[in-house]
Design an enzyme around this catalytic site. Structure first.
Site: not given
Ligand code: NAP
Ligand code: GLV
Length: 316
Positions: A231, A279
C-alpha cells in the site's frame, strides 16, 4: 439468503451472474444509494459508509481483495460503521499469489541483471557491458510472510538469491531465513541488515504506516532497491526521493501510491529511477474470487467457521 454487491468503476453484471451461478438459491443485488433493505452478506470493494447503515442482520462482509485497509479506515474514522456481529473476510490468494510472485521475480531479475541500467544507457545511445550484481550477496528481504509474502519469498528463492522474511509471529519457511517481532526492534534491524532488495507485502495498519522510511532505507545495503506492492501509506515519499538522490537507494519499483491514480504532477513520474505500475501487481480474478467467497458463504450458512476472517483490532 440475500447478498449485496458493490464494486466501484466496474460492470457488476458479470460478477452478479457468476455469483448467482455459484449460489443459485441466493437473492443477489447490486447495492444502490438508499438501499437499506435487509441483507445477510455483502461482497464489496471500497464500499461507501452508507452501504452498512441500518444492517443489523448482516452476517459477513466479503472484501474483494486481500487488503481490508479501506474498510477498517471507515470503521476507525466512524466507529460503529460495521455491524457489530458481522465478520469481515478477505480474499486469501485466490489467484493473486502467482501474479505477485511473477511481478516480484521480474523486479529482482531486472535489477540483478541490471536491465534498468541498460534501459537508461539505451536512452543515451550507450553500449557498455555492465557487471551483474553477484547473486550470492543479492539478498532479498520480504516484509510480511502472510498468504502472499510467503509465496513471493519462495518464488524469489527459486532464482538462486538469498531470501529473508519478516513477520509479526515466528515462522518457519524452507530455504528462507526468517525474523519476527516488532517493526522497530532489534530483530527488524537484523532482518534489514545488508538486504539488497526489500519487498513490502505488509498489510496497511496503523503499525505499518511509513515503515518504508529513511531509517529503514539506511539499514539496507548501500544502493539497495525497494519494491512496494502493498500500500502507498507504507512509504514515506520524501524519504524515498531523498534516498535515491543521496545514493542510499539505487532504484524503486512502486505499484501502490498514497493517491491513486498517481497525480500527473507527482514528482515520482519525473524520477527515472522509479518504476511505476498502476496497482496491477496482483489483480482480483473474478472466477477465483467468486468461487472462494461462495464456498465461504455456504460454509457460514451451515454454521461452520471460515478462514480469512480479519482481526479488527490487529488491523489485518
Ligand atoms: P496476510 O496474509 O494478512 O499477511 C500479512 C503479513 O504481514 C503476515 O505475515 C503478518 O505477520 C505480517 N505483519 C502484519 N503486521 C505486521 C507488523 N506490524 N509487523 C510485522 N509483520 C506484520 O496478507 P496477504 O494476503 O499476504 O497480503 C498482504 C498485503 O498485500 C495486503 O494487505 C494488501 O495491502 C497487499 N496487496 C496488494 C496487491 C496489489 O495489487 N498491489 C494485491 C493484493 C494484496 P503474521 O504472519 O505474524 O500475522
Ligand atoms: C489489492 O490491492 C488487494 O488488496 O487485493
Amino acid at each position: 439468503m440475500k447478498i449485496l454487491f458493490w464494486l466501484p468503476q466496474s460492470d457488476a453484471s458479470a460478477w452478479l451472474q457468476g455469483l448467482s451461478r455459484a449460489l443459485p438459491a441466493a437473492e443477489l443485488r447490486a447495492w444502490q444509494p438508499g438501499d437499506t433493505a435487509p441483507a445477510d452478506y455483502a461482497v464489496v470493494w471500497h464500499p461507501p459508509r452508507e452501504l452498512f447503515a441500518a444492517r443489523p442482520g448482516l452476517k459477513a462482509v466479503f472484501n474483494l481483495g486481500a487488503g481490508v485497509d479501506a474498510i477498517l479506515a471507515l470503521e476507525r474514522e466512524h466507529p460503529g460503521t460495521l455491524p457489530q456481529d458481522a465478520l469481515l473476510v478477505r480474499l486469501e490468494d485466490s489467484g493473486m499469489a502467482p501474479q505477485m510472485a511473477e511481478y516480484v521475480q521480474h523486479a529482482v531479475l531486472r535489477y540483478l541483471r541490471r536491465f534498468d541500467d541498460y534501459t537508461q544507457q539505451q536512452t543515451r545511445g550507450e553500449w557498455h557491458v555492465l557487471a551483474p550484481h553477484p547473486r550470492e550477496t543479492f539478498t532479498v528481504g520480504v516484509l510480511g510472510l502472510g498468504v502472499l509474502g510467503a509465496q513471493v519469498a519462495h518464488a524469489v528463492a527459486a532464482l538462486g538469491v538469498p531470501v529473508r522474511g519478516f513477520s509479526r509471529s515466528a515462522k518457519h519457511l524452507d530455504g528462507i531465513e526468517t525474523f519476527s517481532g516488532e517493526l522497530h526492534g532489534a530483530q527488524f534491524d537484523a532482518f534489514l541488515d545488508d538486504v539488497k532488495l526489500l519487498v513490502n507485502l505488509l498489510p496497511a495498519t496503523p503499525d505499518t504506516e511509513n515503515v518504508l522510511n529513511a531509517r529503514t532505507f539506511g539499514k539496507l545495503a548501500r544502493g539497495a532497491y525497494v519494491v512496494n506492492v502493498a500500500r502507498g501509506t507504507h512509504l514515506n515519499e520524501q524519504d524515498l526521493l531523498d534516498a535515491l538522490t543521496n545514493g542510499t537507494l539505487a532504484a524503486a519499483t512502486l505499484d501502490v501510491f498514497r493517491t491513486e491514480p498517481l497525480p500527473h504532477d507527482h514528482p515520482f513520474w519525473q524520477e527515472p529511477r522509479i518504476t511505476i505500475t498502476p496497482h496491477s501487481s496482483a489483480l482480483t480474478l473474478r472466477d477465483e474470487a467468486i468461487s472462494q467467497i461462495a464456498d465461504k458463504i455456504e460454509a457460514l450458512a451451515r454454521g461452520e467457521t471460515v478462514s480469512g476472517v480479519v482481526h479488527a483490532a490487529r488491523g489485518y
